[in-house]
Design an enzyme around this catalytic site. Structure first.
Site, PDB file in Angstrom:
ATOM      1  CD  GLN A 191      -2.932   1.106   2.138  1.00 23.43           C
ATOM      2  OE1 GLN A 191      -3.033   0.354   2.954  1.00 23.43           O
ATOM      3  NE2 GLN A 191      -3.685   2.256   2.285  1.00 23.43           N
ATOM      4  CG  PHE A 192       1.448   3.998  -3.461  1.00 24.24           C
ATOM      5  CD1 PHE A 192       1.392   5.312  -3.424  1.00 24.24           C
ATOM      6  CD2 PHE A 192       0.452   3.458  -3.946  1.00 24.24           C
ATOM      7  CE1 PHE A 192       0.519   6.105  -4.574  1.00 24.24           C
ATOM      8  CE2 PHE A 192      -0.697   3.954  -4.765  1.00 24.24           C
ATOM      9  CZ  PHE A 192      -0.431   5.498  -4.886  1.00 24.24           C
ATOM     10  CB  THR A 193      -1.740   5.449   0.240  1.00 27.02           C
ATOM     11  OG1 THR A 193      -2.146   4.427   0.874  1.00 27.02           O
ATOM     12  CG2 THR A 193      -2.373   5.604  -1.432  1.00 27.02           C
TER      13      THR A 193
END
Length: 145
Positions: free
Chosen positions: A78-80
């Site tokens: 989850q790059f966020t």
């Protein structure tokens, strides 16, 4: 690397209506990779994930780890999580690793996990995923390396 771990009774990840990863009791871990992260950070994070004491003992105290209870480990990229949210009303993703690096570091974490732990499942890197979980507690921690 940031890892948001949640103790779960069960969790699964779907992509396009297909279940691509699922676990029963264990940890759902959302993983955000940052530019300075590499293989050493992945190894350090895995050690934390397997040994962080978030499961109850006979007295109900959080004294048991995922390794102790032999629970499932569901890793979801989850790059966020790596977003900069300090100012303004829109997140900046300049603090996240580029996609190729993020995928390489995440896949290294998964590879290490599969060697070290018997129950490892994952989402699909870069996909639009639907994550379903039964949060146990709730117990949630943000780990960093």
């Amino acid at each position: 690397m940031k890892a948001l771990l949640q103790r779960v009774g069960a969790a699964r990840v779907e992509v396009g209506g297909e279940i691509v990863g699922s676990i029963d009791r264990g940890l759902l871990v959302l993983v955000g990779v940052e530019p300075e992260d590499g293989e050493r950070c992945a190894a350090k994070m895995l050690h934390k994930l397997l040994n962080y004491r978030v499961f109850g003992d006979a007295e109900g105290k959080m004294n048991r780890s995922l390794a102790d209870v032999q629970g499932g480990l569901l890793l979801v990229s989850q790059f966020t999580l790596a977003a900069n949210t300090r100012s303004g009303l829109r997140p900046s993703f300049s603090s996240a690793a580029p996609p190729a690096q993020g995928e390489a570091v995440f896949e290294h974490l998964v590879k290490l996990a599969r060697v070290a732990h018997p129950q490892v499942a994952t989402g699909r890197f870069g996909a639009d995923m639907q994550v379903h979980l039964v949060n146990d507690g709730p117990v949630t921690f943000l780990l960093e390396c």
